[in-house]
Design a protein around this motif. Structure first.
Motif, short mmCIF file in Angstrom:
data_model
loop_
_atom_site.label_atom_id
_atom_site.label_comp_id
_atom_site.label_asym_id
_atom_site.label_seq_id
_atom_site.Cartn_x
_atom_site.Cartn_y
_atom_site.Cartn_z
N ARG A 36 6.17 -23.09 -15.61
CA ARG A 36 6.72 -24.45 -15.59
C ARG A 36 8.15 -24.49 -15.05
N LEU A 37 8.79 -23.35 -14.98
CA LEU A 37 10.20 -23.29 -14.57
C LEU A 37 10.29 -22.92 -13.09
N ASP A 38 10.93 -23.77 -12.30
CA ASP A 38 11.01 -23.52 -10.85
C ASP A 38 12.31 -24.04 -10.23
N HIS A 39 13.35 -24.15 -11.05
CA HIS A 39 14.60 -24.72 -10.54
C HIS A 39 15.23 -23.87 -9.43
N ASN A 40 15.10 -22.56 -9.52
CA ASN A 40 15.72 -21.70 -8.49
C ASN A 40 15.04 -21.88 -7.15
N PRO B 262 20.44 -16.07 -8.45
CA PRO B 262 19.69 -16.03 -9.71
C PRO B 262 19.13 -14.63 -9.99
N ILE B 263 19.15 -14.26 -11.26
CA ILE B 263 18.58 -12.99 -11.70
C ILE B 263 17.84 -13.22 -13.01
N HIS C 218 7.61 -15.38 -11.08
CA HIS C 218 6.88 -16.07 -10.02
C HIS C 218 7.83 -16.67 -8.99
N GLU C 219 9.04 -17.05 -9.43
CA GLU C 219 10.04 -17.55 -8.48
C GLU C 219 10.51 -16.43 -7.55
N LYS C 220 10.70 -15.26 -8.13
CA LYS C 220 11.11 -14.12 -7.32
C LYS C 220 10.10 -13.86 -6.20
N THR D 68 9.63 -13.94 -0.39
CA THR D 68 8.69 -13.94 0.73
C THR D 68 8.82 -15.19 1.60
N SER D 69 9.81 -16.00 1.32
CA SER D 69 10.03 -17.22 2.12
C SER D 69 11.15 -16.99 3.14
#
Length: 353
Positions: free
Chosen positions: A163-167, A210-211, A226-228, A233-234
Motif C-alpha cells: 500500500r505504500l508507494d510514496h517514493n 530513500p532507504i 517493491h518500490e526498490k 528498473t525504471s
C-alpha cells in the motif's frame, strides 16, 4: 555488598536497560564496547530534547564509578563523543558531554585521552577502549548494527507494504516531498545551486535518497522492497536519481565527470563547499544515506569512485578532517562486496599522510 555477583549482574542489567532506552547496545560487558541500536534515531531524540535524560546519564556514569565499573565509562564516553561530533542528532549534547559526562572519569590519563579524542574524533580511540584481539579498523567496519543490516539487505525484516508507494510517486514526479517541498523536477530546476536552502532544509534528503530505514523526517516514507524493484528498473527514475546525486555532489564541491565510470573531480567552487562540509557535520549523515541509496537502486558501481575520491582528499591531501571518521566508519562500510571493502580500507591506510 556492592561486589556481590548477583548485585553486579543486576547493575549490569540496569545499565543495559538504560542504554537501550537511549538507543545504544552494550556489545561486550568486558570491554564496554557500544553500538547503535536499531531504533537509535528515535531514542537519540529523547536525549537531545529532554534535559532530564542528559542529567540521568551524568548520574549513571557517576554510579558506575562507585560500583567498580569505571572501565565501562571510557567506552561510553568515546562512543558518544563520536556520535555527537559526527551527527546532527546529538549536536545539542556537546556541552553536557564536555562539562558533565567526561569529567566523571576518575583517572587523569583517561580524562586526558578522552578530551583529546573529543577535539579530534577522526584520530585513534584511547588505547583502553580498543579490544586487543580485534584490529580497530576491522571492528568499526563490521560492528555498526545499521550498516550490518544494510550490507546484508535487512534480513528477516518486513519492509514490503504494497500500500505504500510514496517514493515511487515522488520520483515519477507525481508527489511533492514534504514538508515544505516540491516535485522532483522542480527541486532539480530551482534548488540546484541554492546552497543555503540545501543546507538548512532538513526535509528533502530522505525523499531524494530513500532507504529501508527511518530518518528524522516523519513525513518521508521508508523505502519498501517493491518500490526498490520498481525504481531500480525504471530508466526515467534512475535518470532523476543520478540527477539528484549530481546536485548533492555539487553542493559538496564535487563534480560527476562520468556517469559510466562514476569518476569525480573537484568543482570550481570546491574550497567554499569543502569549508561548509567540514563545519556542518550533519552532512556526514546525509552522505551515508546517499551511498546506501545508490546501493539499493542498482548504482553500487558509483560508490567505489566516490570513496576513492574522498580517501584522496581526506587522507591523501589532508582536506576535510571533520569527515575522516565518517569516511572510515560509515561511508566505506556501505560497500556491499567484501573485496571492495577490503581494497578501499587498504587504500585508506596507504593514502594516510
Amino acid at each position: 555488598m556492592i561486589k556481590a555477583p548477583d548485585i553486579m549482574r543486576r547493575i549490569l542489567i540496569s545499565y543495559r536497560i538504560m542504554l537501550g532506552y537511549f538507543g545504544v547496545l552494550l556489545v561486550d560487558e568486558n570491554s564496554g564496547r557500544l553500538e547503535r541500536s536499531n531504533v537509535y534515531v528515535e531514542r537519540y531524540e529523547t536525549i537531545r530534547s529532554k534535559k532530564n535524560n542528559r542529567m540521568r546519564i551524568t548520574r549513571m556514569l557517576k554510579f558506575l564509578g562507585e560500583v567498580d565499573l569505571e572501565r565501562l565509562k571510557l567506552p561510553f564516553l568515546v562512543f558518544f563523543a563520536r556520535e555527537i561530533c559526527m551527527s546532527e542528532l546529538l549536536a545539542d549534547c556537546r556541552v553536557f558531554l564536555e562539562r558533565s559526562w567526561i569529567p566523571t572519569l576518575r583517572r587523569d590519563e583517561d580524562l586526558a585521552s578522552c578530551q583529546r579524542f573529543l577535539r579530534d574524533p577522526s584520530g585513534p580511540e584511547p588505547a583502553s577502549v580498543l579490544t586487543p584481539s580485534v584490529p580497530p579498523r576491522v571492528e568499526v567496519v563490521y560492528l555498526s548494527s545499521d550498516l550490518s543490516r544494510y550490507r546484508n539487505h535487512y534480513p528477516g525484516e518486513d519492509i514490503n507494504d504494497q500500500r505504500l508507494d510514496h517514493n515511487v510517486k515522488f520520483y515519477m514526479n507525481l508527489l511533492p516531498s514534504r514538508p515544505h517541498g516540491e516535485l522532483i523536477d522542480v527541486i532539480h530546476e530551482r534548488w540546484w545551486s541554492d546552497y543555503d536552502l540545501l543546507e538548512t532544509h532538513h526535509g528533502y534528503i530522505q525523499w531524494l535518497f530513500p532507504i529501508h530505514e527511518d530518518g528524522l523526517n516523519d513525513e518521508a516514507q521508508v523505502l519498501q522492497r517493491h518500490e526498490k524493484e520498481t525504481m531500480s528498473t525504471s530508466p526515467d527514475i534512475i535518470k532523476r536519481l543520478v540527477k539528484s546525486y549530481r546536485m548533492m555532489l555539487e553542493f559538496y564541491g564535487v563534480t560527476l565527470s562520468s556517469e559510466e565510470t562514476g569518476e569525480l573531480c573537484r568543482a570550481q567552487h570546491f574550497q567554499e563547499r569543502y569549508a561548509n562540509l567540514n563545519s556542518k557535520t550533519h552532512n556526514n549523515l546525509r552522505i551515508t544515506r546517499i551511498l546506501k541509496c545508490l546501493g539499493e537502486m542498482g548504482l553500487e558501481r558509483l560508490k567505489m569512485p566516490f570513496l576513492t575520491f574522498f580517501v584522496r582528499e581526506i587522507a591523501g591531501n589532508g582536506l576535510l578532517p571533520a569527515c575522516r571518521a565518517s569516511l572510515e566508519r560509515f561511508w566505506i562500510p556501505t560497500l556491499r562486496h567484501d573485496e571492495q571493502l577490503a581494497a578501499c580500507m587498504r587504500f585508506l591506510r596507504a593514502s594516510a599522510r
